[in-house]
Design an enzyme around this catalytic site. Structure first.
Site, PDB file in Angstrom:
ATOM      1  N   GLU A   1       0.733  -1.250  -0.018  1.00 13.02           N
ATOM      2  CA  GLU A   1       0.045   0.025  -0.064  1.00 13.02           C
ATOM      3  C   GLU A   1       0.718   1.399   0.244  1.00 13.02           C
ATOM      4  O   GLU A   1       1.788   1.276   0.729  1.00 13.02           O
ATOM      5  CB  GLU A   1      -0.957  -0.019   1.224  1.00 13.02           C
ATOM      6  CG  GLU A   1      -2.012  -0.952   0.966  1.00 13.02           C
ATOM      7  CD  GLU A   1      -2.909  -0.957   2.453  1.00 13.02           C
ATOM      8  OE1 GLU A   1      -4.143  -1.366   2.444  1.00 13.02           O
ATOM      9  OE2 GLU A   1      -2.391  -0.270   3.396  1.00 13.02           O
ATOM     10  N   CYS A   2       0.571   2.125  -0.757  1.00 17.16           N
ATOM     11  CA  CYS A   2       1.403   3.555  -0.896  1.00 17.16           C
ATOM     12  C   CYS A   2       2.858   3.527  -1.116  1.00 17.16           C
ATOM     13  O   CYS A   2       3.237   3.269  -2.063  1.00 17.16           O
ATOM     14  CB  CYS A   2       0.388   4.307   0.268  1.00 17.16           C
ATOM     15  SG  CYS A   2       0.731   6.037  -0.013  1.00 17.16           S
ATOM     16  N   ALA A   3       3.233   3.660   0.039  1.00 18.19           N
ATOM     17  CA  ALA A   3       4.951   3.606   0.139  1.00 18.19           C
ATOM     18  C   ALA A   3       5.264   2.173  -0.328  1.00 18.19           C
ATOM     19  O   ALA A   3       6.491   1.968  -1.024  1.00 18.19           O
ATOM     20  CB  ALA A   3       5.306   3.703   1.638  1.00 18.19           C
TER      21      ALA A   3
END
Length: 476
Positions: A350-352
């Protein structure tokens, strides 16, 4: 029935000092001998880190947008088990929340006020008094009357300029019948360092974070009327509910610890990224992985490789752009992740985590699991998203709907070999689009989801980890 006393720390608007006051209050209550359960309204990952330092126990989130209203009471009951008081930090202004189609409730969905009602807790308002005088009475009068079902029981005056200023503000509070539960002067030392996405996570500051929390505990604790706040917390209206349990939830999903043992008698190993670069995650995630029969083993991508015997990997959110050089320097881990993906072993990011799976991030080589390039940019992408999975993946099934949250200042540019999208949704202007990437074993996107709101995804992922455990080759 849960009768744990609780108080919600709210404010008329963002920037009023909620995090400083909440963290100091938690620390002061702990120093006074209380067992404190800390919570944060909304999807925020950073504030709970400071709460955890102050309380000595993990901070948890209460977000109806991500888990639904029916789970707020059970999650609160589970998170406050064993505590004698709970402190809940609000989000934005007291009534600020999501505006849903057809909604006629004056309180925004998922707002601090909404959560306070769901758990039956009284509200204490932190007011930035720097620009207020007698007019504070009118502001407080409006907040009291706007939604009478929300019980505002007191005020904490922040950034008060002088004794005279305090006297005038106290008169304003008397006018509307609200007691003053604390007064804080203008103190530049009572701040938490921030950068482009808000406060710097406690996990990145370590010793500095502990010193900052100690300072907040001392200064805020001395300025607050702790007995009065505890008394207010005891007015919480207890809710009839059953505490949320990771084991019960996963059993309902057809998962049980004993049922997840592989043929060789080993539980599948799920490596969960952590450390300073990957600080975003919900406490319930590891609990659900374990309840589903996996061994959740943490590792720090800045310094370590995949744990021995890794069958699946979870890489959550954080700030990889602040640590890109160190992440790039850990070549063994980057090679391990690439080999893990080539072997068809599960990865959820997720994301990072999405950025770390890219071939590069602002010129720094990443793991190269996905044929995408990450770029930092000045524009902030922020908000809830109602998403649907376009197809089956290692965590979600085609057509599955979730509500998640985006929070980033980066973008990814896909190459020709990028896999199919992870999600489809409509942006704020109504434009339909696809987001993220999904292959047979990898699901990566900017969307943060709460595992308690998507237990089937955890069950599906751990099942994939068990299948991977049955194959002979693995990284780590």
């Amino acid at each position: 029935m849960t009768g744990v006393p609780a108080v919600v720390v709210a404010a008329p608007s963002s920037g009023s000092g909620k995090t400083t006051v909440t963290t100091g209050l938690i620390g002061a209550l702990k120093a006074a001998g209380h067992r404190v359960a800390p919570f944060k309204v909304g999807p925020d990952y950073i504030d709970p880190g400071y709460h955890a330092v102050a309380a000595g126990v993990v901070g948890r989130n209460l977000d109806p947008n991500l888990v639904g209203t029916e789970l707020i009471g059970p999650l609160f009951a589970a998170g406050s088990a064993g505590a004698d008081i709970a402190v809940v930090e609000g989000v934005m202004g007291l009534f600020d929340g999501r505006i849903l189609e057809g909604q006629d409730d004056p309180t925004g969905f998922g707002s601090t006020a909404h959560v306070a009602r769901l758990i039956g807790a009284p509200v204490v308002l932190v007011v930035d008094a720097a620009g207020h005088s007698q007019s504070l009475a009118a502001v407080l009068h409006g907040f009291i009357g706007y939604d009478p079902s929300v019980r505002i029981v007191g005020v904490i005056l922040n950034r008060v300029g002088s004794d005279r200023h305090e006297a005038v503000l106290r008169q304003a509070c008397v006018r509307v019948g609200l007691p003053v539960l604390g007064v804080l002067g203008r103190n530049p030392d009572l701040t938490v360092p921030s950068r482009h996405l808000g406060l710097i996570p406690a996990a990145e500051r370590r010793d500095d974070a502990v010193r900052a929390v100690d300072a907040m505990t001392g200064l805020v604790g001395a300025a607050l009327d702790l007995p009065a706040i505890v008394a207010a917390a005891r007015t919480r209206v207890s809710q009839t509910t059953t505490a949320w349990s990771a084991g019960t939830v996963m059993a309902q999903e057809g998962m049980a610890q004993e049922g997840m043992i592989s043929a060789d008698g080993r539980r599948p190993v799920v490596a969960v990224a952590g450390g300073a670069a990957f600080t975003f995650g919900y406490a319930e995630h590891r609990e659900m992985l374990v309840a589903a029969g996996a061994d959740a083993v943490g590792f720090d991508p800045l310094h370590e490789s995949l744990p021995s015997g890794t069958d699946a990997v979870v890489i959550g959110g954080g700030f990889p752009e602040e640590h890109a050089e160190a992440l790039a320097a850990n070549e063994p881990l980057r090679a391990d992740l690439a080999a893990h993906a080539r072997a068809g072993r599960p990865i959820v990011a997720e994301c990072a985590g999405l950025l770390y799976l890219a071939t590069e991030l602002d010129g720094h080589p990443m793991s190269g699991v996905l044929d995408v390039v990450g770029r930092f940019r000045p524009t902030l992408t922020l908000g809830y998203r109602d998403a649907v999975a376009p197809g089956d993946s290692v965590a979600f099934t085609a057509g599955q709907r979730v509500t998640g949250h985006e929070f980033h200042r980066s973008t990814v540019i896909a190459g020709e070999g990028a896999p199919t999208p992870a999600w489809a949704w409509r942006d704020h202007d109504g434009t339909a689009g696809t987001h993220g990437f999904a292959s047979g074993s990898v699901h990566a996107s900017y969307l943060h989801v709460h595992p308690a709101g998507t237990p089937s995804a955890v069950a599906r992922f751990v099942s994939a980890a068990r299948a991977a455990a049955a194959t002979p080759e693995r990284a780590g």
